[in-house]
Motif scaffolding. Sequence first.
Motif, short mmCIF file in Angstrom:
data_model
loop_
_atom_site.label_atom_id
_atom_site.label_comp_id
_atom_site.label_asym_id
_atom_site.label_seq_id
_atom_site.Cartn_x
_atom_site.Cartn_y
_atom_site.Cartn_z
N LEU A 125 -58.57 -8.96 -25.25
CA LEU A 125 -58.92 -9.87 -24.15
C LEU A 125 -60.21 -9.43 -23.48
O LEU A 125 -61.06 -10.25 -23.15
CB LEU A 125 -57.79 -9.91 -23.11
N THR A 162 -63.32 -10.03 -25.66
CA THR A 162 -63.76 -11.44 -25.62
C THR A 162 -64.44 -11.74 -24.29
O THR A 162 -65.36 -12.55 -24.24
CB THR A 162 -62.60 -12.41 -25.85
N LYS A 177 -66.58 -15.09 -23.96
CA LYS A 177 -65.59 -16.11 -24.33
C LYS A 177 -64.20 -15.66 -23.90
O LYS A 177 -63.28 -15.54 -24.71
CB LYS A 177 -65.62 -16.34 -25.84
N ASP A 187 -60.42 -15.39 -22.44
CA ASP A 187 -59.21 -16.20 -22.32
C ASP A 187 -58.76 -16.05 -20.87
O ASP A 187 -57.95 -15.19 -20.53
CB ASP A 187 -58.15 -15.70 -23.30
N GLU A 193 -56.90 -17.75 -18.81
CA GLU A 193 -55.48 -17.89 -18.48
C GLU A 193 -54.70 -16.61 -18.82
O GLU A 193 -53.85 -16.18 -18.05
CB GLU A 193 -54.88 -19.10 -19.18
N ALA A 194 -54.99 -16.02 -19.96
CA ALA A 194 -54.30 -14.78 -20.36
C ALA A 194 -54.66 -13.64 -19.41
O ALA A 194 -53.80 -12.85 -19.03
CB ALA A 194 -54.64 -14.41 -21.79
N CYS A 212 -65.07 -10.82 -14.90
CA CYS A 212 -65.65 -11.13 -16.22
C CYS A 212 -67.17 -11.10 -16.14
O CYS A 212 -67.83 -10.55 -17.03
CB CYS A 212 -65.19 -12.51 -16.70
#
Length: 124
Positions: free
Chosen positions: A4, A7, A12, A14, A16-17, A47
């Motif tokens: 996670l 990414t 990119k 995720d 929601e995760a 992020c």
Amino acid sequence: MRTLLETAIAGKPDIEALQAEELANSLRCQAFGITTDNVAAAIDLRCELLRSLAPQFDRFPLFNTPQFLETLWSLWLPMGIQIGDCKQVLGRPLVQGVSGGQGAGKTTLAASLKLILAQLGYRM
């Protein structure tokens, strides 16, 4: 978790995760003021910081270990954001102490916080 975060570095994530992972740890949420109302903004900021700081953290000897990346994500980034928020509210210099045994990571933590706070626009 490492996938996670990789990414997220690549631009990119995720989202929601990452949000679900964050909300799953109630003690960390309490410590850093994360709620269901602000988790999206908190993850977005983290992020953004992770992507912008990855090239600088890549110079750290342990950067490519799973422990470093997870510690950076779950503790140091939110701690840096929280320290920056506290300094902004205070409107004056903030002194943050760090203590621990030999080899505990005090220097790495201080260097990490320095990079994070500089990226947030604070000078040391």
